[in-house]
Motif scaffolding. Structure first.
Motif, PDB file in Angstrom:
ATOM      1  N   ARG A  56       0.830  -1.201   0.000  1.00 52.13           N
ATOM      2  CA  ARG A  56       0.000   0.000   0.000  1.00 52.13           C
ATOM      3  C   ARG A  56       0.865   1.251   0.000  1.00 52.13           C
ATOM      4  O   ARG A  56       1.839   1.330   0.760  1.00 52.13           O
ATOM      5  N   ASN A  60      -1.483   6.711   2.057  1.00 55.51           N
ATOM      6  CA  ASN A  60      -2.905   6.367   2.148  1.00 55.51           C
ATOM      7  C   ASN A  60      -3.232   5.950   3.583  1.00 55.51           C
ATOM      8  O   ASN A  60      -2.840   4.876   4.026  1.00 55.51           O
ATOM      9  N   LEU A  62      -4.907   4.901   7.332  1.00 53.58           N
ATOM     10  CA  LEU A  62      -5.660   3.719   7.769  1.00 53.58           C
ATOM     11  C   LEU A  62      -6.784   4.120   8.723  1.00 53.58           C
ATOM     12  O   LEU A  62      -6.688   5.144   9.408  1.00 53.58           O
ATOM     13  N   LEU A 113      -1.549  13.187   7.604  1.00 57.65           N
ATOM     14  CA  LEU A 113      -2.699  14.103   7.749  1.00 57.65           C
ATOM     15  C   LEU A 113      -2.860  14.497   9.216  1.00 57.65           C
ATOM     16  O   LEU A 113      -2.331  13.840  10.111  1.00 57.65           O
ATOM     17  N   THR A 115      -5.730  14.438  10.631  1.00 56.19           N
ATOM     18  CA  THR A 115      -7.000  13.824  11.044  1.00 56.19           C
ATOM     19  C   THR A 115      -6.834  12.316  11.180  1.00 56.19           C
ATOM     20  O   THR A 115      -5.851  11.743  10.722  1.00 56.19           O
ATOM     21  N   VAL A 116      -7.843  11.696  11.804  1.00 56.81           N
ATOM     22  CA  VAL A 116      -7.863  10.234  11.882  1.00 56.81           C
ATOM     23  C   VAL A 116      -9.298   9.736  11.676  1.00 56.81           C
ATOM     24  O   VAL A 116     -10.251  10.366  12.148  1.00 56.81           O
ATOM     25  N   ALA A 139      -6.736  -0.942  10.629  1.00 57.81           N
ATOM     26  CA  ALA A 139      -7.012  -2.048   9.698  1.00 57.81           C
ATOM     27  C   ALA A 139      -7.575  -1.530   8.382  1.00 57.81           C
ATOM     28  O   ALA A 139      -8.708  -1.068   8.331  1.00 57.81           O
ATOM     29  N   PRO A 140      -6.785  -1.614   7.309  1.00 64.67           N
ATOM     30  CA  PRO A 140      -7.331  -1.383   5.969  1.00 64.67           C
ATOM     31  C   PRO A 140      -7.933  -2.705   5.481  1.00 64.67           C
ATOM     32  O   PRO A 140      -7.848  -3.724   6.173  1.00 64.67           O
ATOM     33  N   SER A 141      -8.514  -2.698   4.300  1.00 66.14           N
ATOM     34  CA  SER A 141      -9.026  -3.936   3.725  1.00 66.14           C
ATOM     35  C   SER A 141      -7.872  -4.917   3.509  1.00 66.14           C
ATOM     36  O   SER A 141      -6.741  -4.508   3.226  1.00 66.14           O
ATOM     37  N   GLU A 178     -16.562  -1.681   1.778  1.00 66.19           N
ATOM     38  CA  GLU A 178     -15.943  -1.006   2.912  1.00 66.19           C
ATOM     39  C   GLU A 178     -16.866   0.061   3.488  1.00 66.19           C
ATOM     40  O   GLU A 178     -17.827   0.482   2.855  1.00 66.19           O
ATOM     41  N   LEU A 192     -16.851  11.116   2.034  1.00 65.55           N
ATOM     42  CA  LEU A 192     -15.639  10.859   1.254  1.00 65.55           C
ATOM     43  C   LEU A 192     -15.711   9.530   0.520  1.00 65.55           C
ATOM     44  O   LEU A 192     -15.113   9.362  -0.536  1.00 65.55           O
ATOM     45  N   ARG A 193     -16.418   8.569   1.117  1.00 64.22           N
ATOM     46  CA  ARG A 193     -16.558   7.255   0.474  1.00 64.22           C
ATOM     47  C   ARG A 193     -17.912   6.676   0.869  1.00 64.22           C
ATOM     48  O   ARG A 193     -18.217   6.600   2.055  1.00 64.22           O
ATOM     49  N   PRO A 228      -7.152  10.214   0.484  1.00 67.08           N
ATOM     50  CA  PRO A 228      -6.079   9.822  -0.430  1.00 67.08           C
ATOM     51  C   PRO A 228      -6.362   8.516  -1.175  1.00 67.08           C
ATOM     52  O   PRO A 228      -5.918   8.351  -2.312  1.00 67.08           O
ATOM     53  N   GLY A 229      -7.102   7.586  -0.539  1.00 69.15           N
ATOM     54  CA  GLY A 229      -7.381   6.297  -1.184  1.00 69.15           C
ATOM     55  C   GLY A 229      -8.113   6.442  -2.500  1.00 69.15           C
ATOM     56  O   GLY A 229      -8.072   5.565  -3.354  1.00 69.15           O
ATOM     57  N   MET A 230      -8.798   7.567  -2.682  1.00 68.37           N
ATOM     58  CA  MET A 230      -9.622   7.760  -3.875  1.00 68.37           C
ATOM     59  C   MET A 230      -8.795   7.992  -5.148  1.00 68.37           C
ATOM     60  O   MET A 230      -9.328   7.982  -6.240  1.00 68.37           O
TER      61      MET A 230
HETATM   62  P1  AMP Z   1      -9.360   0.897   3.414  1.00 70.74           P
HETATM   63  O1  AMP Z   1      -9.000   0.720   4.839  1.00 70.74           O
HETATM   64  O2  AMP Z   1      -8.596   0.036   2.472  1.00 70.74           O
HETATM   65  O3  AMP Z   1     -10.829   0.769   3.246  1.00 70.74           O
HETATM   66  O4  AMP Z   1      -8.986   2.398   3.088  1.00 70.74           O
HETATM   67  C1  AMP Z   1      -9.331   3.424   4.010  1.00 70.74           C
HETATM   68  C2  AMP Z   1      -9.924   4.583   3.266  1.00 70.74           C
HETATM   69  O5  AMP Z   1     -10.228   5.628   4.203  1.00 70.74           O
HETATM   70  C3  AMP Z   1      -8.987   5.160   2.230  1.00 70.74           C
HETATM   71  O6  AMP Z   1      -9.720   5.563   1.094  1.00 70.74           O
HETATM   72  C4  AMP Z   1      -8.393   6.361   2.959  1.00 70.74           C
HETATM   73  O7  AMP Z   1      -7.937   7.349   2.066  1.00 70.74           O
HETATM   74  C5  AMP Z   1      -9.575   6.824   3.812  1.00 70.74           C
HETATM   75  N1  AMP Z   1      -9.112   7.519   5.029  1.00 70.74           N
HETATM   76  C6  AMP Z   1      -8.571   6.969   6.128  1.00 70.74           C
HETATM   77  N2  AMP Z   1      -8.209   7.915   7.018  1.00 70.74           N
HETATM   78  C7  AMP Z   1      -8.524   9.107   6.466  1.00 70.74           C
HETATM   79  C8  AMP Z   1      -8.403  10.471   6.876  1.00 70.74           C
HETATM   80  N3  AMP Z   1      -7.851  10.801   8.042  1.00 70.74           N
HETATM   81  N4  AMP Z   1      -8.841  11.428   6.046  1.00 70.74           N
HETATM   82  C9  AMP Z   1      -9.401  11.110   4.853  1.00 70.74           C
HETATM   83  N5  AMP Z   1      -9.544   9.843   4.397  1.00 70.74           N
HETATM   84  C10 AMP Z   1      -9.113   8.853   5.190  1.00 70.74           C
END
Ligand code: AMP
Ligand code: MG
Length: 340
Positions: A56, A60, A62, A113, A115-116, A139-141, A178, A192-193, A228-230
């Motif tokens: 990863r 990006n 978590l 960032l 933020t969390v 934990a990400p995916s 997710e 955001l998602r 950022p994941g986007m």
């Molecule tokens: P995943 O865990 O694989 O589902 O990815 C987590 C998603 O949440 C990603 O798209 C990240 O960019 C987004 N994300 C996590 N923390 C933040 C944050 N502090 N600000 C904006 N987006 C976040």
């Protein structure tokens, strides 16, 4: 590394998962959304291993998973009233809330960032593992970066066997995509998602909620996404996915007019009967929840079929369908063909 298989219904296995996490290891865990790849969120070194195992990008961030609201209070600077209301309405559940972070969040988690993102999952095994670890879990995916997210332990092992310490098998995920990510670090709040908690449900509690441009559209050259994941190509099988937007009749006509070797269809249940190429279904036409549960497995099945080009029915971006649309359009690299 040998990856140990653990069972969610075995208390000794949950304890073992907790022990591995406390010692800085990586464990695959079931949640209601997708399987996650967990590490101790307060241990930067452990969190860094997640990025390595997944491949990863380090920028990006978590999501941090909790099993108790008191853990949230330590992770963020403060919890505003609208955040409390939102948590009360939809936690535990498939929703991540972004707020300014506190000092205990390692840079690896927030990826630089301020933020969390925090989530309180409803899956009993996810809660049990967090409790056993005695610490919030980043934990990400649990997929290799760029691939469709895993919704069962077997699929997670396809990507992660030998790369992580253990996986806890808790069966198939109930939601299948997710979490919904909503930022309360801005005014008005911003989606955001999209995920299992819909935009309409967020608006019921928060009033005005904006939808980030990146939910439906590709980023423009040089643009910095709020999430950022986007910005990454995502959720993609090996095959080239093209979304076909149009009526069922026009879709069938287009697909049947292109029946060459390596072509496959991704359609709604029952629609395969009129298609003359191999097809994988991803749920009922109007059953957005079923589509969410099946979309990622369908993408992986298309690889098993050996497809090189996939013509996918265009999901309706309504309710939970917005999350399905958001994932599939990324799997297709935003390639949409209008027919009929
Ligand atoms: P995943 O865990 O694989 O589902 O990815 C987590 C998603 O949440 C990603 O798209 C990240 O960019 C987004 N994300 C996590 N923390 C933040 C944050 N502090 N600000 C904006 N987006 C976040
Ligand atoms: Mg992911």
């Amino acid at each position: 590394m040998k990856t140990i298989r653990l069972q969610a219904d075995q208390p000794a296995d949950i304890a073992k998962a907790g022990e591995i996490l406390r010692q800085g290891g990586l464990v695959g865990i079931p949640t209601e959304t997708v399987y996650g790849l967990a590490a101790d969120a307060l241990n930067g070194e452990a969190v860094a291993k997640i990025f390595k195992a997944k491949g990863r990008p380090m920028d990006n961030p978590l999501i941090v998973h909790i099993s108790d609201i008191s853990q949230w209070e330590k992770l963020v600077r403060e919890i505003p009233e609208n955040a409390r209301k939102l948590a009360q309405a939809y936690w535990p559940g498939p929703m991540t809330i972004i707020l300014p972070k506190s000092d205990c969040i390692p840079d690896e988690v927030s990826a630089g960032l301020e933020t969390v993102g925090v989530r309180f999952p409803v899956h009993p095994a996810a809660q049990a593992v967090i409790q056993a670890a005695g610490t919030p879990l980043a934990a990400p995916s649990g997929n290799l970066s760029g691939k469709p997210s895993p919704t069962n332990a077997q699929t997670m092992l396809e990507d992660m066997d030998g790369r992580i310490d253990a996986v806890v098998d808790g069966g198939s995920c109930q939601v299948g995509v997710e979490s919904t990510v909503v930022s309360l670090a801005c005014q008005p709040p911003r989606l955001l998602r999209p995920g299992g908690i819909t935009l309409e449900q967020l608006r019921q509690v928060l009033g005005e909620v904006e939808m980030d441009d990146a939910v439906l559209n590709p980023l423009k050259e040089g643009e910095h996404p709020a999430s950022p994941g986007m910005k990454y190509k995502h959720y993609a099988p090996k095959a080239n996915v093209i979304i076909i937007d149009g009526s069922y009749e026009a879709y069938c006509e287009y697909v049947n007019g292109h029946k060459e070797p390596g072509i496959a269809a991704m359609c709604y249940n029952g629609e395969e009967n009129h298609l003359e190429v191999p097809a994988v279904c991803y749920g009922g036409k109007e059953d957005y929840n079923e589509q969410a549960r099946e979309v990622f497995e369908a993408l992986r099945k298309l690889d098993e079929l050996g497809a090189n080009t996939v013509y996918a029915r265009c999901p309706e971006p309504k309710g939970v369908g917005l999350a399905v649309y958001n994932r599939l359009i990324r799997a297709a690299g935003f390639e949409v063909l209008h027919v009929g």
